[in-house]
Write a protein that holds these residues in place. Structure first.
Motif: not given
Lengths: 209, 233, 202
Positions: B110, B112, B119, B121, B141
């Motif tokens: 993952p 981010a 943020t 991701y 996003h």
């Protein structure tokens, strides 16, 4: 009373043509346009609006003789907001991808002027069965415009209708290109403006302005 | 006074009814919603690891494909595999390892970090050699449509495929999103991808968090690389 | 500091709440016939947004979001499904409060802005802003700045449309296109002009 009497038909039909809430009364376009880049989102939005509007009309109509006048707007709003929350929760549970696409715009049905407007103007004075028809009619009238806008935006913006490609590769290789403006916000304004124009030319409604 | 009392009573009753109705709905649907979110994550992991299919996946297909091929590994900060229980959650990282016929086909991690508006991701996939990029994907996003939001588009994502995470000495250099186009003569070209014009901050944000996320996993991938090296000898 | 300026520039020019997200259209179209009234509505929206954005942020952060009640020892309770109804109630209450305070302390302002306040509760841009700030995970200051910026964007859009519509009075528009239809096309043109700002790299 016969549910399909001509008077009742009129309740459903009027908002679809002559009294269309968007093109004649300019109500509720707020939440509408942002999700009209594709037909499928517009269809789901229409279903949500029809459901919320019909049910809220019925609920308000059932309560109409008991709602204290002082707090009626806030009561109407709470009913509508609760129904929208339920619609949102159901979408999240059963149509997760769609709920991601609609995002905050589903929540904005709460401030959609049609829903509160019909509750205040129609459901407060009429019986539940009529209110139901009125809700459906206005919801569908709203949806018809929404889907029409989405149809043109998807057709010219992506070259597809309801997700199915209609412009073949040959057309693209012949020099045709998707119109990017359609997907952006001005495209929605232009198409809606033209639809309102066409609709008014047909129904002969003229603004004094 | 009577009417005031009535107003208050009426409002209270309505509030209670609506409140109960809403809680009941939310509560009864919560389980399904959580499941949907999990399936969505699994779908993203599968797609970044290169699983493709003509028709959209059904929930059952995602579940069975995921269960059959993806293995979740938890590692600590020095790259040792740990059990899920009994360790500090904050210091452990998850790797999604895909394998077919007992042979590892890729790793997904993952990622981010801050883009321009919020943020972003996503997931980042690496080939079994632990140095070649297999893919990248973003599932959430808030970048500007047409500019930063291009990170989500295939042309941008495909640029990552085949790039190298490590230099000749086997040190992690990560991938940099540059401004403009990567020139073929650039000796560092394997570590660079074309930027999105008009979205410089999205690109530099991505460069930064990609590197810091990769560093967290580097101890583990370094071990994978040294094992690979020994095996190839 | 630069970060906050960016949020304002973004919400005013690049992601204008009205021209890009279509929020607040109802009052936008019905009020933009006169420049003076559109300025009044615009100012009222800026004002209300700057207050409701941080208020709803705080309510979401400390009451509604997942785990938000942990300060009260109730961290396992997730009330986020109540978001919409609470936000709209807060907005309605705030608008009412502002109206009363304005009436009490600044009658002159009340005369000018007061009539627009009831309209604002059902203005989508207000609820939309609150929902966006939750979705974008802004903190308190960012939320306030974003609220103000969105209001400013709305103000700018509605005043520009009103001025353009004023000019349109002298042109010969087909009768059935007059009013909403023409307003839509004009908004499309303004929106297109605003798209030019999206090239700004922040």
């Amino acid at each position: 009373m016969n549910l399909f009497s001509s008077k009742n038909k009129k309740i459903v039909k009027d908002p679809l043509m002559g009294e269309n809430p968007i093109s004649i009364h300019v109500l509720g376009i707020c939440s509408a346009l942002a999700i009209t880049t594709k037909i499928d989102t517009a269809v789901v939005m229409t279903i949500a609006v029809v459901a919320v509007l019909s049910i809220s009309n019925v609920v308000i109509s059932l309560l109409r003789n008991n709602i204290p006048n002082k707090v009626r707007i806030i009561i109407q709003m709470s009913v509508v907001a609760s129904l929208v929350i339920i619609a949102d929760q159901v979408l999240k549970a059963y149509m997760y991808d769609m709920s991601k696409l609609l995002g905050v715009f589903l929540a904005l049905i709460i401030t959609n002027c049609i829903v509160l407007g019909r509750a205040e103007a129609f459901a407060m004075q009429n019986s539940p069965s009529k209110a139901l028809l009125d809700g459906m009619g206005n919801g569908l009238g709203y949806g018809a415009i929404l889907i029409a806008v989405a149809f043109f935006r998807e057709l010219f913006g992506f070259g597809s209708i309801y997700g199915a490609q209609v412009f073949s590769d040959q057309i693209y290789s012949g020099g045709y290109e998707n119109n990017g403006l359609m997907i952006l916000s001005p495209g929605a304004f232009f198409i809606l403006g033209l639809i309102v124009w066409a609709h008014r030319a047909y129904t002969k409604v003229i603004d004094k302005d | 006074m009577r009417s005031d009392l009535y107003t208050i009573a009426f409002t209270t009753i309505i509030t209670v009814i609506l409140g109960l109705g809403l809680s009941a709905t939310a509560d009864s649907l919560r389980e399904r919603q959580v499941l949907n979110e999990e399936l969505d994550i699994k779908k993203n992991i599968l797609s970044v690891l290169g699983y493709k299919q003509e028709t959209p996946w059904t929930n059952e297909e995602v579940q069975s494909l995921y269960d059959a091929n993806i293995n979740e590994i938890r590692i600590d900060e020095v790259g040792s595999i740990i059990d899920e229980l009994g360790k500090n959650e904050d210091l452990s990282y998850t790797i999604y390892q895909s394998s077919e016929n007992n042979k590892v086909t890729g790793y997904a991690i993952p990622i981010a970090g801050k883009g321009l508006w919020g943020t972003m991701y996503g997931y980042f996939a690496i080939e079994p050699d632990a140095e070649t990029v297999k893919g990248i994907t973003f599932y959430k996003h808030k970048e500007t449509p047409g500019l930063g939001a291009e990170v989500d588009k295939d042309w941008f994502k495909n640029n990552f495929v085949g790039k190298k995470l490590t230099n000749k000495n086997g040190e992690l250099v990560s991938i940099e999103v540059i401004k403009g186009y990567v020139s073929d003569t650039d000796p560092d070209a394997p570590h660079k991808v074309d930027g999105i014009s008009g979205a410089t901050i999205t690109g530099t944000g991505l460069t930064t968090f990609l590197k810091s996320d990769l560093q967290k996993y580097e101890p583990y991938f370094a071990k994978v690389r040294s094992v690979n090296q020994i095996e190839s000898l | 500091m630069q970060h906050y300026v960016n949020i304002i520039i973004n919400s005013v020019f690049i992601e204008n709440i009205l021209l890009i997200y279509f929020l607040g259209m109802c009052s936008f179209l019905s009020i933009s016939k006169k420049v003076e009234t559109s300025i009044g509505l615009g100012l009222a929206v800026i004002f209300v947004l700057s207050i409701t954005a941080p208020a709803n942020w705080a309510i979401n952060e400390y009451l509604l979001a997942d785990g938000a009640l942990s300060w009260a020892g109730l961290g396992h309770i997730n009330l986020d499904f109540l978001q919409f109804i609470v936000f709209i109630s807060v907005i309605a209450a705030m608008v009412q409060l502002v109206e009363m305070l304005m009436d009490r302390f600044s009658p002159a302002l009340y005369v000018n802005l007061g009539i627009f306040l009831p309209l604002i509760t059902v203005n989508c841009s207000i609820l939309g802003t609150s929902l966006f700030l939750v979705e974008r995970e802004y903190d308190l200051i960012e939320s306030t700045v974003f609220g103000f910026g969105s209001g400013l964007g709305f103000f700018l859009a509605i005043v520009s449309l009103a001025t353009v519509r004023k000019r349109m009075r002298y042109s010969n528009v087909p009768p059935t296109l007059r009013g909403v239809g023409m307003a839509m096309l004009l908004t499309g043109l303004i929106s297109m002009a605003f798209l030019g700002f999206s090239g700004i790299s922040l």
